[in-house]
Design a protein around this motif. Structure first.
Motif, PDB file in Angstrom:
ATOM      1  N   GLN A   1     -13.486   5.785  -2.098  1.00 33.56           N
ATOM      2  CA  GLN A   1     -12.652   6.236  -3.212  1.00 33.56           C
ATOM      3  C   GLN A   1     -11.291   6.711  -2.724  1.00 33.56           C
ATOM      4  N   ARG A   2     -11.263   7.303  -1.536  1.00 34.35           N
ATOM      5  CA  ARG A   2      -9.985   7.759  -0.989  1.00 34.35           C
ATOM      6  C   ARG A   2      -9.033   6.591  -0.776  1.00 34.35           C
ATOM      7  N   VAL A   3      -9.529   5.492  -0.209  1.00 36.70           N
ATOM      8  CA  VAL A   3      -8.675   4.322   0.004  1.00 36.70           C
ATOM      9  C   VAL A   3      -8.219   3.747  -1.328  1.00 36.70           C
ATOM     10  N   ILE A   4      -9.123   3.680  -2.290  1.00 42.04           N
ATOM     11  CA  ILE A   4      -8.758   3.171  -3.613  1.00 42.04           C
ATOM     12  C   ILE A   4      -7.676   4.040  -4.245  1.00 42.04           C
ATOM     13  N   SER A   5      -7.828   5.349  -4.130  1.00 34.73           N
ATOM     14  CA  SER A   5      -6.842   6.264  -4.711  1.00 34.73           C
ATOM     15  C   SER A   5      -5.484   6.121  -4.037  1.00 34.73           C
ATOM     16  N   LEU A   6      -5.482   6.003  -2.708  1.00 33.12           N
ATOM     17  CA  LEU A   6      -4.219   5.818  -1.984  1.00 33.12           C
ATOM     18  C   LEU A   6      -3.545   4.518  -2.402  1.00 33.12           C
ATOM     19  N   PHE A   7      -4.338   3.461  -2.543  1.00 37.58           N
ATOM     20  CA  PHE A   7      -3.769   2.175  -2.944  1.00 37.58           C
ATOM     21  C   PHE A   7      -3.208   2.254  -4.366  1.00 37.58           C
ATOM     22  N   GLU A   8      -3.958   2.859  -5.275  1.00 41.47           N
ATOM     23  CA  GLU A   8      -3.497   2.951  -6.662  1.00 41.47           C
ATOM     24  C   GLU A   8      -2.223   3.779  -6.762  1.00 41.47           C
ATOM     25  N   GLN A   9      -2.161   4.864  -5.980  1.00 40.16           N
ATOM     26  CA  GLN A   9      -0.943   5.680  -5.970  1.00 40.16           C
ATOM     27  C   GLN A   9       0.237   4.886  -5.424  1.00 40.16           C
ATOM     28  N   ALA A  10      -0.003   4.093  -4.379  1.00 37.24           N
ATOM     29  CA  ALA A  10       1.068   3.270  -3.821  1.00 37.24           C
ATOM     30  C   ALA A  10       1.559   2.246  -4.839  1.00 37.24           C
ATOM     31  N   MET A  11       0.660   1.635  -5.556  1.00 37.13           N
ATOM     32  CA  MET A  11       1.062   0.649  -6.554  1.00 37.13           C
ATOM     33  C   MET A  11       1.833   1.301  -7.694  1.00 37.13           C
ATOM     34  N   ALA A  12       1.441   2.514  -8.064  1.00 36.47           N
ATOM     35  CA  ALA A  12       2.098   3.196  -9.183  1.00 36.47           C
ATOM     36  C   ALA A  12       3.506   3.660  -8.831  1.00 36.47           C
ATOM     37  N   THR A  13       3.765   3.857  -7.544  1.00 38.79           N
ATOM     38  CA  THR A  13       5.069   4.385  -7.106  1.00 38.79           C
ATOM     39  C   THR A  13       5.810   3.402  -6.197  1.00 38.79           C
ATOM     40  N   ARG A  14       5.411   2.153  -6.194  1.00 40.03           N
ATOM     41  CA  ARG A  14       5.955   1.146  -5.281  1.00 40.03           C
ATOM     42  C   ARG A  14       7.465   1.019  -5.443  1.00 40.03           C
ATOM     43  N   PRO A  15       8.215   1.093  -4.362  1.00 40.82           N
ATOM     44  CA  PRO A  15       9.679   1.010  -4.475  1.00 40.82           C
ATOM     45  C   PRO A  15      10.126  -0.395  -4.881  1.00 40.82           C
ATOM     46  N   ASP A  16      11.238  -0.427  -5.582  1.00 45.06           N
ATOM     47  CA  ASP A  16      11.840  -1.695  -5.982  1.00 45.06           C
ATOM     48  C   ASP A  16      12.754  -2.163  -4.850  1.00 45.06           C
ATOM     49  N   LEU A  17      12.318  -3.160  -4.124  1.00 42.56           N
ATOM     50  CA  LEU A  17      13.073  -3.617  -2.948  1.00 42.56           C
ATOM     51  C   LEU A  17      14.390  -4.301  -3.349  1.00 42.56           C
ATOM     52  N   ARG A  18      14.541  -4.637  -4.589  1.00 35.84           N
ATOM     53  CA  ARG A  18      15.773  -5.314  -5.029  1.00 35.84           C
ATOM     54  C   ARG A  18      16.993  -4.405  -4.890  1.00 35.84           C
ATOM     55  N   LYS A  19      16.752  -3.105  -4.831  1.00 36.73           N
ATOM     56  CA  LYS A  19      17.880  -2.170  -4.707  1.00 36.73           C
ATOM     57  C   LYS A  19      18.460  -2.130  -3.306  1.00 36.73           C
ATOM     58  N   PHE A  20      17.746  -2.706  -2.346  1.00 38.43           N
ATOM     59  CA  PHE A  20      18.192  -2.710  -0.958  1.00 38.43           C
ATOM     60  C   PHE A  20      18.773  -4.088  -0.629  1.00 38.43           C
ATOM     61  N   THR A  21      19.983  -4.123  -0.147  1.00 35.03           N
ATOM     62  CA  THR A  21      20.599  -5.379   0.245  1.00 35.03           C
ATOM     63  C   THR A  21      20.144  -5.700   1.658  1.00 35.03           C
ATOM     64  N   LEU A  22      19.256  -6.678   1.775  1.00 38.92           N
ATOM     65  CA  LEU A  22      18.713  -7.037   3.078  1.00 38.92           C
ATOM     66  C   LEU A  22      19.251  -8.377   3.488  1.00 38.92           C
TER      67      LEU A  22
END
Length: 303
Positions: free
Chosen positions: A282-303
Motif C-alpha cells: 500500500q505504501r508503494v501504491i500511495s507513493l505512486f498515486e501521489q506522484a501521479m497527482a502532482t506530476r510536473p508538467d515538463l512542457r514548462k521546461f525548455t529542454l
C-alpha cells in the motif's frame, strides 16, 4: 579505451510471465519504449534485472533479446554477477559474442571478497573481453568497497573505463576526479542522491525508478547538465519520495510494482522474492498515486 557513456541509463527489470518464465517480448517492448522516451543507455541483468535469479542460459537469452530490441540506438550494457571468477569471465566472453556494448561488473556473488580478491576478480573479467568495463562499487549491498587505492590498481587495465559509484557518499565522486582526473567515467548508482552526484560531476545516472518515470529522469539530467539546478530541483523534489524505494532491500519488488501501476510492466518476481503485500504494498501504491497527482508538467521546461 574511450567511451561516450553519459546521461540516464535505466537498470531495467526482467519481465516474467505469471509462472515466472521469461517474457522476452514484454522485455523488448519495455526497452523500446524507454529508448523512444529519451533514455541514453540501457543496463540489463543488473540487480533490478534479477540477474542472480536466472540460469546461465536465460541470461544469454535476455542479452540476445535486448540486443535485438535496442538495435544500436543507445549503448547496451550488461551486469556481470556470478559466483566465481571463471563464470564471470565466461559470461563476459559470451556477452561480447552476442554483441553487447559493455559490461558492468560486480564483485563475486555470495562469497564476501577481501579488497585484493575483488581486484583480482574485476581484472580477470576485464582481461577476458575486449569490451569496455564499468566497475560496480556497492559496498552496502556487496560488502566490499572498491576504494580509491583499488581503483588505482584497476586503472592499469585499459578497458576498465567507468565506475558506478554506489557508496552513498557523494564525497567519493570528487575524490575520484581529484585522484584520477578524467580516467574514469563516473556514474551515480543511488537514485536518491543522483542530483547531488550530477552536480558534483557525475556524467551519468544508473537508475531503477527511471523505469517508471523516464521522461522526468531525463529532464533532471538535462537541466543539471546545463547548470539549471533550480529547475532540476523542482522535478527532483517531486520525484524523491519514489526514488527512496531504490535504497531498500525490496527495491526490485517496489520498482516492478510501480512499473505495473504505470502500465509499463508486470510486478512478477522470482522466488525467493515475493510480490509486495499488506502495508508495504500500500505504501508503494500511495507513493505512486501521489506522484501521479502532482506530476510536473515538463512542457514548462525548455529542454
Amino acid at each position: 579505451m574511450q567511451v561516450n557513456w553519459k546521461g540516464v541509463y535505466p537498470a531495467v527489470s526482467t519481465q516474467f510471465n505469471k509462472d515466472e518464465s521469461l517474457n522476452l517480448s514484454a522485455s523488448q517492448q519495455m526497452l523500446d519504449r524507454l529508448i523512444n522516451e529519451g533514455v541514453n543507455g540501457i543496463i540489463v541483468c543488473g540487480t533490478v534485472g534479477e540477474n542472480c535469479s536466472m540460469s546461465a542460459a536465460e541470461k544469454r537469452q535476455v542479452l540476445a533479446a535486448a540486443k535485438e530490441a535496442v538495435n544500436g540506438r543507445v549503448p547496451l550494457i550488461s551486469g556481470v554477477a556470478e559466483t566465481t571468477t571463471a563464470l564471470a569471465a565466461q559470461y563476459a566472453k559470451d556477452a561480447e559474442a552476442i554483441g553487447i556494448d559493455g559490461l558492468m561488473v560486480l564483485p563475486g556473488m555470495v562469497y564476501r571478497s577481501a579488497p585484493h580478491e575483488a581486484i583480482h576478480h574485476l581484472l580477470q573479467v576485464a582481461k577476458n573481453t575486449a569490451l569496455p568495463v564499468m566497475v560496480y562499487n556497492n559496498p552496502i549491498s556487496y560488502s566490499v568497497d572498491i576504494s580509491l587505492d583499488s581503483m588505482e590498481v584497476l586503472s592499469e587495465q585499459p578497458n576498465i573505463v567507468a565506475v558506478k559509484e554506489s557508496t552513498e557518499d557523494t564525497r567519493r565522486i570528487s575524490e575520484l576526479y581529484n585522484r584520477f582526473g578524467n580516467r574514469f567515467t563516473v556514474f551515480s548508482g543511488v537514485d536518491d542522491i543522483a542530483l547531488e552526484s550530477l552536480m558534483l560531476g557525475a556524467t551519468g545516472w544508473i537508475s531503477g525508478l527511471t523505469n517508471v518515470f523516464p521522461q522526468e529522469s531525463v529532464a533532471i539530467y538535462k537541466l543539471a547538465a546545463q547548470g539549471r539546478y533550480a529547475e532540476a530541483l523542482e522535478i527532483w523534489r517531486w520525484f524523491l519520495p519514489l526514488l527512496r524505494l531504490d535504497t531498500i532491500p525490496t527495491l526490485v519488488q517496489c520498482i516492478k510494482l510501480a512499473e505495473q501501476l504505470a502500465g509499463r510492466g508486470a510486478e512478477t518476481v522470482r522466488a525467493p522474492r515475493l510480490a509486495l503485500s499488506g502495508a508495504e504494498r500500500q505504501r508503494v501504491i500511495s507513493l505512486f498515486e501521489q506522484a501521479m497527482a502532482t506530476r510536473p508538467d515538463l512542457r514548462k521546461f525548455t529542454l
